[in-house]
Write an enzyme that holds these catalytic residues in place. Sequence first.
Site, PDB file in Angstrom:
ATOM      1  N   TYR A 156      -0.795   0.500  10.908  1.00 23.31           N
ATOM      2  CA  TYR A 156      -1.059  -0.149   9.751  1.00 23.31           C
ATOM      3  C   TYR A 156      -0.009   0.122   8.773  1.00 23.31           C
ATOM      4  CZ  TYR A 156      -3.711  -1.244   5.322  1.00 23.31           C
ATOM      5  OH  TYR A 156      -4.050  -1.753   4.035  1.00 23.31           O
TER       6      TYR A 156
ATOM      7  N   SER B 252       0.976  -1.232   0.028  1.00 22.85           N
ATOM      8  CA  SER B 252       0.061  -0.118  -0.017  1.00 22.85           C
ATOM      9  C   SER B 252       0.791   1.348   0.121  1.00 22.85           C
ATOM     10  CB  SER B 252      -1.169   0.115   1.367  1.00 22.85           C
ATOM     11  OG  SER B 252      -1.688   1.443   1.408  1.00 22.85           O
TER      12      SER B 252
END
Length: 248
Positions: free
Chosen positions: A152, A139
Amino acid sequence: MPSPRSRQALLIIGATSDIGRELALKLGAGRPVILAARRPQACAGLANELLEIGASAVHTLSFEATDLAGHRELVEHANTLAPIEVAVVAFGILGDTARSESDEAHVAEIATVDYTAQISMLTVLADVMETGTLVCFSSIAGWRARRANYVYGSTKAGLDAFAQGLADRLHGSKLRVIIARPGFVIGSMTQGMKPAPMSVYPGDVAEAIVQAMSKKRGSATLWIPGRLRILAWIMRLVPRAIWRHMPR
């Protein structure tokens, strides 16, 4: 005689995820599809859709990401149903940022699901599969961790590094790794959040992966959308005094 493809399976691990679903529908026609999910009963609708578009068979399996000892059993069982040609590791959680700042158990949960379980599963798949494609999801959040979602982001940074190393190890073999680095994905995981610049939808991510697979080349790392690569380069240049105030 069935075609060679009809005997080679597509395995979606995290089949209730938005991107996992999209990839199943884009890649599932003409082959067996194995759907693994924490809630396999939730895959019933997707299984029916896959049969309607021409999947030769659909199997659903129970999968718990945090059961690391069960990863090999799952993959080996799936491989007995039909030899795995494409494996998509699509499970994950976003976590609660506010909670993670003081709840160490929640931090450990995010790290286990989004990093430890991912590299465990990729290791098993690379060991069991003799040929084909592994797909995993990094990501933009892992490119440079931000104050707003650093737990995250850190898991994605670690996963990206692992996947790059795995791709290098498999270079020259019959097994390749496709690493997707999407920007903000508008879907069920991010529902209620304000989309970031260059946001994409699950279908956009799936289509980029399908296009990369069709080129029949080796491993690849995909910025999705492609112009996100420019933003990533700029992100590296932002002074930390400014960066720590950046939103999610």
